[in-house]
Scaffold this motif. Structure first.
Motif, PDB file in Angstrom:
ATOM      1  N   GLN A 518       0.838  -1.200   0.000  1.00 48.35           N
ATOM      2  CA  GLN A 518       0.000   0.000   0.000  1.00 48.35           C
ATOM      3  C   GLN A 518       0.872   1.248   0.000  1.00 48.35           C
ATOM      4  O   GLN A 518       1.980   1.258   0.541  1.00 48.35           O
ATOM      5  N   MET A 533      -5.234   9.544   1.586  1.00 52.26           N
ATOM      6  CA  MET A 533      -5.628   8.611   0.533  1.00 52.26           C
ATOM      7  C   MET A 533      -4.696   7.414   0.578  1.00 52.26           C
ATOM      8  O   MET A 533      -3.480   7.568   0.753  1.00 52.26           O
ATOM      9  N   PHE A 535      -3.803   3.730  -1.504  1.00 47.57           N
ATOM     10  CA  PHE A 535      -4.010   2.888  -2.684  1.00 47.57           C
ATOM     11  C   PHE A 535      -3.114   1.668  -2.545  1.00 47.57           C
ATOM     12  O   PHE A 535      -1.938   1.789  -2.203  1.00 47.57           O
ATOM     13  N   TRP A 568      -7.989  -4.507  -5.770  1.00 51.35           N
ATOM     14  CA  TRP A 568      -7.371  -3.195  -5.909  1.00 51.35           C
ATOM     15  C   TRP A 568      -8.121  -2.290  -4.941  1.00 51.35           C
ATOM     16  O   TRP A 568      -9.307  -2.072  -5.082  1.00 51.35           O
ATOM     17  N   ARG A 569      -7.404  -1.809  -3.937  1.00 52.26           N
ATOM     18  CA  ARG A 569      -8.082  -1.154  -2.818  1.00 52.26           C
ATOM     19  C   ARG A 569      -7.680   0.325  -2.741  1.00 52.26           C
ATOM     20  O   ARG A 569      -6.515   0.687  -2.923  1.00 52.26           O
ATOM     21  N   THR A 570      -8.665   1.149  -2.425  1.00 57.67           N
ATOM     22  CA  THR A 570      -8.391   2.565  -2.188  1.00 57.67           C
ATOM     23  C   THR A 570      -9.197   3.025  -0.987  1.00 57.67           C
ATOM     24  O   THR A 570     -10.267   2.471  -0.679  1.00 57.67           O
ATOM     25  N   GLU A 571      -8.660   4.027  -0.297  1.00 57.78           N
ATOM     26  CA  GLU A 571      -9.341   4.570   0.867  1.00 57.78           C
ATOM     27  C   GLU A 571      -9.114   6.073   0.915  1.00 57.78           C
ATOM     28  O   GLU A 571      -7.992   6.559   0.732  1.00 57.78           O
ATOM     29  N   GLU A 596     -13.493   3.238   2.492  1.00 55.08           N
ATOM     30  CA  GLU A 596     -12.623   2.241   1.882  1.00 55.08           C
ATOM     31  C   GLU A 596     -13.423   1.466   0.851  1.00 55.08           C
ATOM     32  O   GLU A 596     -14.558   1.042   1.122  1.00 55.08           O
ATOM     33  N   THR A 598     -13.070  -1.356  -2.764  1.00 56.87           N
ATOM     34  CA  THR A 598     -12.308  -2.068  -3.779  1.00 56.87           C
ATOM     35  C   THR A 598     -12.744  -1.557  -5.150  1.00 56.87           C
ATOM     36  O   THR A 598     -13.922  -1.235  -5.360  1.00 56.87           O
ATOM     37  N   LEU A 599     -11.800  -1.483  -6.055  1.00 59.74           N
ATOM     38  CA  LEU A 599     -12.081  -0.935  -7.378  1.00 59.74           C
ATOM     39  C   LEU A 599     -12.656  -2.010  -8.288  1.00 59.74           C
ATOM     40  O   LEU A 599     -12.467  -3.212  -8.060  1.00 59.74           O
TER      41      LEU A 599
END
Length: 806
Positions: A518, A533, A535, A568-571, A596, A598-599
């Motif tokens: 990450q 942020m 990713f 694929w994770r983003t927060e 949070e 997942t894409l």
């Protein structure tokens, strides 16, 4: 041991009248051809010669002899001095005072040894110095005075002097403190307009009550009583009694010196109203703007507190634009005939002040650059008290320092310049730990951890960790630079691998193996607020156990059609922090919102929304109230995943045919349609335990699976979490910032959906807790009584952990 004899204490005063046998025989002054010093042991003869007012070749008479004796006594080196004459030789015979070999304090608890030894050194009583009996007597008297001021009248202080060889002594001061005298009764005479209990509400000296063991307000102290008399005076002046007067104050003590009786006689006078209030002097700012800061109005009851608030408000406003020495003096003019008072607020701004330098002291490990980038007051700019105070709070919130103090000394030779000096006391901001921890949830934990929140003094945070317990293996590395850019943007990285056996985690029985990489970015948007942020990419491999793992989890895995979940994770997060301290805040608020998700393209597409808030309310120096709330919600987005599962019986040709999708035969022995929807089970929220609702076993609240084999269902967690706390902190119970005691009420639960939320299902408990940042690692202990529970809940009243984080 024997006491050192007291010899010739009045020698200095009587020196001029001492008999000098040899000189008396001469009857006449004589010219000193030579000087001999007898009796020296430690002191060099040359040192004595420098203090003698007579030299070789000079004439010595009776007056000169007296001056010589006085000069030698005045050095403090000698216990006895005698002058003799042998022909034309002046013989000076001295008896040296002994040197202090060792100074020991015993029995002192109320006053720290470090403070006492520093005070003794100031008086001249310290190891290596010349022993002075008069100094020891002064120390004894001063210690009696200090203990009496603390209400300890039974104190016994015994100094013992033990002679040693080579003209040395050991000094031992033994203190038997005894118990402080307690206030048995406080009697206020003449306070007819108010109840005594209301007047004494904020006093530090009060009669014994059930809280006195903690507040210690029933222990008599002269200083505290003096402060309380000022509070009594303020009580009446804040309510308009301008003519109020304390006529007398009497303190009596019982014969055994254990109980105190305080009596104060007062004259209340009459209530005054404000007839006129105006602002005069050099206001710097427009007159109208300053007048709007005046709180009391014409016709209001006179209040010194409101006048002080007004004065402080005007002074602070001026100090924030450079007038560091601004003063506002309220000048009341009472009219006793009609019981009114006219007030003139006189503004005296003084010179406008410029900050020459900002200096840091005590930062032996942390570089000046790390501290300087937290400054909101700048060099060669106008003085601002608000900016100086804000800079202090920012330093406190770094977590690198135990204490931060600020002073603003004037620059010598100038009237309009000051330096700003921040004195810091550094604390351990990093650790290398190789040890064993234990918690009721995880059992034995072996950990190797290297963490440094202030890496090489540059403010960067680095951590490397390897951890193994009954249910967890974890290896992790993290790095963050909080000032990647000069504007305060932070950049960090996280790498970790984890194998978790949930069957030992008080949750559903399955295994999970995770790995993730990450990147984290943070950016301040205001003085107290930041956005962040994250990713990253991660994988999660799930292993279920036939006959043990709940069917809802097995069906979810089969519906997905694979056991490894890639994401694929983003927060995105927003946080606001106004707390005044990192370790032990007493006021301020911390809140954070995080989303949070997942894409698209991940194995499962879902989101989680979290909101956390804690607010600290300083009720008094002895009580701090903390209220907290932790909410979480998660769900899937997009279409549900639907899969048809077909099973066929084993045959000789295919003894383990298993399941297939789509069906490989038109007549399967077993067919079922499975759906994967909502928040994945491995991302569910949990409640119960040391970090949520204490008194209930960790992670056991909320939905459970169906009963398997006669055993009760396993905790599954849920997609909705509601947890809150109301906690009373006692910062004065321990004289250290490393520990705190609190009483609390916890409440909360988790639910499988928002539709199933039911406030009646919330659980609640009350108890006490101890948190201690011990040198070997943090320790958390709590005892809770669940007062809102239901049959089947798993209760665990005493809970503790060692080696985790607060």
């Amino acid at each position: 041991m024997t006491r050192f004899p007291v010899r010739r204490l009045l020698a200095l005063a009587l020196a001029s009248s001492l008999s000098l046998p040899a000189l008396a025989q001469a009857a006449e002054p004589f010219t000193v051809r030579d000087i001999r010093i007898d009796g020296l042991q430690r002191i060099a003869a040359g040192t004595v010669y420098t203090y003698l007012p007579v030299e070789r070749g000079e004439t010595l008479d009776q007056a000169g002899a007296g001056d010589t004796i006085r000069a030698l006594y005045h050095t403090g080196f000698f216990e006895d001095v005698r002058l003799d004459r042998q022909g034309d030789i002046l013989v000076v015979t001295v008896v040296e005072r002994p040197a202090i070999n060792k100074l020991t304090l015993e029995g002192n608890k109320d006053i720290k040894s470090e403070d006492l030894l520093k005070g003794l050194e100031d008086i001249g009583l310290s190891e290596g110095e010349t022993f002075d009996r008069l100094a020891l007597d002064r120390v004894t008297q001063e210690l009696h005075r200090q203990y009496n001021n603390r209400g300890k009248y039974n104190v016994t202080i015994t100094p013992t002097v033990s002679p040693l060889n080579r003209n040395r002594v050991d000094v031992t001061i033994t203190v038997k403190e005894g118990k402080a005298a307690k206030i048995r009764h406080v009697n206020l005479i003449g306070t007819d307009s108010f109840e005594s209990e209301d007047i004494q509400e904020a006093w530090e000296s009060r009669e014994s009550s059930w809280l006195s063991w903690y507040r210690r307000d029933d222990q008599y102290s002269k200083e505290k009583l003096s402060g309380d008399m000022e509070k009594l005076n303020s009580w009446y002046l804040d309510r308009g009694y301008i003519d109020f007067n304390i006529d007398s104050t009497q303190v009596s003590i019982s014969p055994e010196k254990r109980e105190m009786y305080v009596t104060a006689s007062v004259t209340e006078g009459e209530i005054y109203k404000i007839s006129d209030i105006k602002v005069t002097g050099d206001t710097i700012l427009p007159q109208e703007q300053v007048e709007r800061m005046v709180i009391p109005k014409v016709g209001d009851t006179f209040s010194r507190a409101l006048l002080e608030l007004t004065s402080d408000g005007i002074t602070n406003t001026l100090s924030n634009i450079g007038y560091a020495f601004a003063r506002v003096s309220p000048l009341p003019t009472p009219n006793r005939e009609d019981r009114t008072v006219a007030i003139n607020l006189q503004v005296m701004p003084g010179p406008r002040v410029n900050v020459r330098r900002i200096l840091f002291k005590g930062n032996t490990r942390t570089s000046d650059e790390v501290l300087r980038r937290e400054m909101r007051q700048f060099e060669n700019s106008w003085y601002s008290q608000a900016a100086i105070d804000r800079s202090k709070v920012r330093l406190q919130r770094l977590g690198y320092f135990e204490t931060v103090e600020v002073e603003t000394p004037a620059v010598p030779g100038t009237g309009d310049q000051v330096d700003v000096v921040y004195n810091v006391k550094e604390t351990n901001s990093g650790s290398f730990m190789f040890g064993v921890g234990y918690s009721q949830l995880g059992g034995m934990t072996t950990t190797v951890q290297l963490s440094q929140a202030n890496f090489l003094g540059g403010g960067n945070r680095v951590a490397v960790e390897a951890q193994r317990s009954d249910y967890l293996q974890r290896y992790a590395f993290s790095y963050i630079n909080p000032f990647f850019t000069d504007e305060g943007m932070s950049l960090g990285y996280n790498l970790w691998w984890r194998e978790l056996d949930y069957s030992d985690f008080n949750t559903a029985q399955y295994n999970s193996t995770n790995a993730a990489a990450q990147a984290v970015l943070g950016l301040p948007i205001t003085e107290n607020s930041t956005v962040s942020m994250l990713f990253g990419i991660d994988s999660n491999q799930i292993q279920t156990y036939s006959g043990y793992t709940p069917e809802v989890i097995v069906n979810y895995v089969h519906a997905i059609g694979r056991r490894t979940f890639h994401a694929w994770r983003t927060e995105v997060g927003w946080a606001r922090d106004t707390r005044n301290d990192f370790f032990m805040p007493t006021r301020g608020t911390y809140q954070r919102v995080g989303l949070e998700t997942t894409l698209p393209g991940s194995t499962v597409e879902y989101f989680k929304l979290n909101y956390e808030v804690s607010k600290y309310w300083r009720l008094s120096p002895a009580f701090v109230l903390r209220t907290g709330l932790d909410l979480g919600y998660g769900d899937s987005y997009g279409n549900d995943i639907v899969r048809n599962i077909c099973w066929t019986r084993p045959t000789v040709e295919n003894p383990t045919p298993g399941a297939s999708d789509p069906c490989l035969t038109d007549s399967p022995d077993y067919a079922r349609t499975l759906t994967a929807s909502g928040l994945p089970f491995f991302e569910n929220f949990y409640a119960g335990g040391t970090r949520s609702v204490r008194g209930f076993r960790d992670n056991t609240l909320g939905p459970r699976s169906e009963v398997l084999g006669g055993y009760r269902g396993q905790p599954l967690g849920g997609s909705l979490k509601t947890v809150g706390q109301i906690e009373m902190l006692f910062p004065k119970l321990f004289d250290t910032r490393a520990a705190r005691v609190s009483t609390f009420i916890d409440f909360g639960n988790v639910y499988d959906s928002t539709d199933n939320f039911d406030a009646g299902e919330l659980r609640a408990s009350a108890g006490v807790a101890l948190l201690w940042r011990a040198p070997m690692g943090p320790i958390s202990i709590s005892y809770a009584y669940p007062f809102k529970k239901k049959e089947g809940d798993e209760i665990e009243r005493l809970q503790f952990s060692f080696g985790g984080s607060f």
